[in-house]
Design a protein around this motif. Sequence first.
Motif, mmCIF file in Angstrom:
data_model
loop_
_atom_site.group_PDB
_atom_site.id
_atom_site.type_symbol
_atom_site.label_atom_id
_atom_site.label_comp_id
_atom_site.label_asym_id
_atom_site.label_seq_id
_atom_site.Cartn_x
_atom_site.Cartn_y
_atom_site.Cartn_z
ATOM 1 N N PHE A 178 0.835 -1.211 -0.080
ATOM 2 C CA PHE A 178 -0.115 -0.053 0.068
ATOM 3 C C PHE A 178 0.767 1.525 0.250
ATOM 4 O O PHE A 178 0.446 2.176 -0.675
ATOM 5 C CB PHE A 178 -0.838 -0.027 1.297
ATOM 6 N N ILE A 179 1.948 1.341 0.708
ATOM 7 C CA ILE A 179 2.946 2.125 0.614
ATOM 8 C C ILE A 179 3.556 2.503 -0.894
ATOM 9 O O ILE A 179 3.510 3.551 -1.368
ATOM 10 C CB ILE A 179 4.203 2.057 1.524
ATOM 11 N N GLY A 180 3.580 1.297 -1.310
ATOM 12 C CA GLY A 180 4.016 1.135 -2.712
ATOM 13 C C GLY A 180 3.103 1.931 -3.955
ATOM 14 O O GLY A 180 3.432 2.741 -4.512
ATOM 15 N N ALA A 181 1.758 1.649 -3.467
ATOM 16 C CA ALA A 181 0.797 2.022 -4.251
ATOM 17 C C ALA A 181 0.581 3.476 -4.352
ATOM 18 O O ALA A 181 0.216 4.191 -5.095
ATOM 19 C CB ALA A 181 -0.525 1.134 -3.936
ATOM 20 N N ARG A 182 0.622 4.094 -3.009
ATOM 21 C CA ARG A 182 0.198 5.511 -2.838
ATOM 22 C C ARG A 182 1.632 6.301 -3.052
ATOM 23 O O ARG A 182 1.530 7.542 -3.549
ATOM 24 C CB ARG A 182 -0.109 5.788 -1.462
ATOM 25 N N CYS A 183 2.810 5.792 -2.612
ATOM 26 C CA CYS A 183 3.953 6.547 -2.607
ATOM 27 C C CYS A 183 4.936 6.390 -3.829
ATOM 28 O O CYS A 183 6.213 6.688 -3.628
ATOM 29 C CB CYS A 183 4.628 6.527 -1.279
ATOM 30 N N ASP A 227 -11.393 -0.945 0.111
ATOM 31 C CA ASP A 227 -12.767 -0.382 0.164
ATOM 32 C C ASP A 227 -12.478 1.037 0.858
ATOM 33 O O ASP A 227 -13.247 1.991 0.592
ATOM 34 C CB ASP A 227 -13.738 -1.199 1.320
ATOM 35 N N ASN A 228 -11.665 1.246 1.864
ATOM 36 C CA ASN A 228 -11.512 2.399 2.455
ATOM 37 C C ASN A 228 -10.870 3.362 1.798
ATOM 38 O O ASN A 228 -10.743 4.781 1.839
ATOM 39 C CB ASN A 228 -11.270 2.240 3.976
ATOM 40 N N LEU A 229 -9.489 2.966 1.739
ATOM 41 C CA LEU A 229 -8.364 3.745 0.902
ATOM 42 C C LEU A 229 -8.362 3.762 -0.438
ATOM 43 O O LEU A 229 -7.346 4.512 -1.067
ATOM 44 C CB LEU A 229 -6.998 3.568 1.574
ATOM 45 N N LYS A 230 -8.901 2.773 -1.210
ATOM 46 C CA LYS A 230 -8.556 2.670 -2.752
ATOM 47 C C LYS A 230 -7.303 2.243 -3.071
ATOM 48 O O LYS A 230 -6.642 2.919 -3.957
ATOM 49 C CB LYS A 230 -9.149 3.964 -3.476
ATOM 50 N N LEU A 231 -6.846 1.513 -1.978
ATOM 51 C CA LEU A 231 -5.365 1.324 -2.499
ATOM 52 C C LEU A 231 -5.169 -0.326 -2.874
ATOM 53 O O LEU A 231 -5.783 -0.965 -1.880
ATOM 54 C CB LEU A 231 -4.249 1.524 -1.300
ATOM 55 N N GLU A 232 -4.562 -0.479 -3.842
ATOM 56 C CA GLU A 232 -4.654 -2.101 -4.355
ATOM 57 C C GLU A 232 -3.279 -2.774 -4.358
ATOM 58 O O GLU A 232 -2.450 -2.092 -4.744
ATOM 59 C CB GLU A 232 -5.634 -2.183 -5.490
ATOM 60 N N LYS A 233 -3.281 -3.864 -3.780
ATOM 61 C CA LYS A 233 -2.003 -4.510 -3.838
ATOM 62 C C LYS A 233 -1.897 -5.253 -5.268
ATOM 63 O O LYS A 233 -2.622 -6.070 -5.704
ATOM 64 C CB LYS A 233 -1.926 -5.514 -2.881
ATOM 65 N N ALA A 255 7.817 -6.281 -2.304
ATOM 66 C CA ALA A 255 7.649 -5.627 -0.960
ATOM 67 C C ALA A 255 8.792 -4.666 -0.375
ATOM 68 O O ALA A 255 8.848 -3.683 0.342
ATOM 69 C CB ALA A 255 7.130 -6.787 0.083
ATOM 70 N N ARG A 256 10.056 -5.281 -0.517
ATOM 71 C CA ARG A 256 11.269 -4.662 -0.006
ATOM 72 C C ARG A 256 11.644 -3.584 -0.830
ATOM 73 O O ARG A 256 12.223 -2.713 -0.369
ATOM 74 C CB ARG A 256 12.326 -5.695 -0.334
ATOM 75 N N ILE A 257 11.416 -3.584 -2.327
ATOM 76 C CA ILE A 257 11.443 -2.271 -3.145
ATOM 77 C C ILE A 257 10.664 -1.315 -2.661
ATOM 78 O O ILE A 257 11.151 -0.099 -2.772
ATOM 79 C CB ILE A 257 11.390 -2.800 -4.783
ATOM 80 N N TYR A 258 9.441 -1.715 -2.414
ATOM 81 C CA TYR A 258 8.509 -0.472 -2.000
ATOM 82 C C TYR A 258 8.783 0.174 -0.583
ATOM 83 O O TYR A 258 8.556 1.321 -0.282
ATOM 84 C CB TYR A 258 7.049 -1.265 -2.052
ATOM 85 N N LEU A 259 9.488 -0.801 0.007
ATOM 86 C CA LEU A 259 9.942 -0.300 1.558
ATOM 87 C C LEU A 259 11.379 0.476 1.358
ATOM 88 O O LEU A 259 11.612 1.345 2.254
ATOM 89 C CB LEU A 259 9.905 -1.329 2.627
ATOM 90 N N THR A 260 12.191 0.027 0.525
ATOM 91 C CA THR A 260 13.579 0.513 0.448
ATOM 92 C C THR A 260 13.611 2.203 0.660
ATOM 93 O O THR A 260 14.282 2.760 1.528
ATOM 94 C CB THR A 260 14.314 0.105 -0.619
ATOM 95 N N PRO A 261 13.034 2.899 -0.063
ATOM 96 C CA PRO A 261 13.062 4.294 0.082
ATOM 97 C C PRO A 261 12.846 4.838 1.391
ATOM 98 O O PRO A 261 13.473 5.676 1.778
ATOM 99 C CB PRO A 261 12.323 5.040 -1.083
ATOM 100 N N ALA A 262 11.677 4.369 1.933
ATOM 101 C CA ALA A 262 11.440 4.842 3.349
ATOM 102 C C ALA A 262 12.485 4.639 4.423
ATOM 103 O O ALA A 262 12.994 5.557 5.055
ATOM 104 C CB ALA A 262 9.964 4.160 3.677
#
Lengths: 155, 119
Positions: free
Chosen positions: A42-47, A125-131, B62-69
């Motif tokens: 979800f971090i990846g999807a948004r950021c 449903d709540n944040l509209k972030l999809e894996k 999953a790790r690639i998405y976490l790396t920058p943070a």
Amino acid sequence: MASRQPRFNQQNLIDTTPLPEEIPKVKELGATSAPLLSASYFIGARCKAYNDDYMMCKTDANGRGELECLKEGRKVTRCAASVIDDINKHCLAEFRGHWQCLENYNHQLWNCRSAERKLNKCVFDNLKLEKTIPDTPKGETPVHLKKHMIFARNV
Amino acid sequence: MPQDMPPTGGYGAVQYKRNLPARGFRPSVYLGIMGAIMSYGFYKFGQSTRERNELAREKMWARIYLTPALQAEEDRDQVRRYLADKAREKDLLGTETKVYHSDRFVRPTFAVTPEKELK
């Protein structure tokens, strides 16, 4: 013979000087590995944009990225923190269920699919972030949506 | 004396073959069964390899998405220590010293320990 006497002590001797005032403050993520792993997609999807921007800044900075990409780094941290805050706000029970499962199962995502399905549904449903897993072969079910798994308990 | 002749109707057949019952199926049937089991095993092996690859891909992303943070947090900490070190040097020596003939950020290989715990 060393001219400097060795210094032994039992304290954690770390430098605690804060950053200078002119550098804006940012609250660190403060999450441990399991919640981070659970929230990673979800971090990846948004950021993604901020992340890519930061990594590109580091690449282009020619070895001075630590000093020159502080601004991009703050954006990355703020964005990731916003995702974790939102998940905590809307899907706290599902989130806890998933990352505690990850803690129990050696951080193996494939052993926690039932908790993950609940979390993914709530977050979508709540944040509209999809894996989504990039570069999955075409025409194949992504591994986190498979009904039957070879390696894990099918729950 | 008449010559000794075979009995009328000839001698009975001499049993030179072993009289053991041949158990089981034809060998080709066993070969076929083995082939089927092997094919099934290799099929499952291929499927599981693919699933393992996908699981590895999932973990990697999953790790690639976490790396920058994580990297941003670490960099901020390094810069904080670096600036604090520089400020201390300025206090001690009065000048800004440059250790390396380079502009790059060099992660220090040692740390100066304070005499007493900093709070």
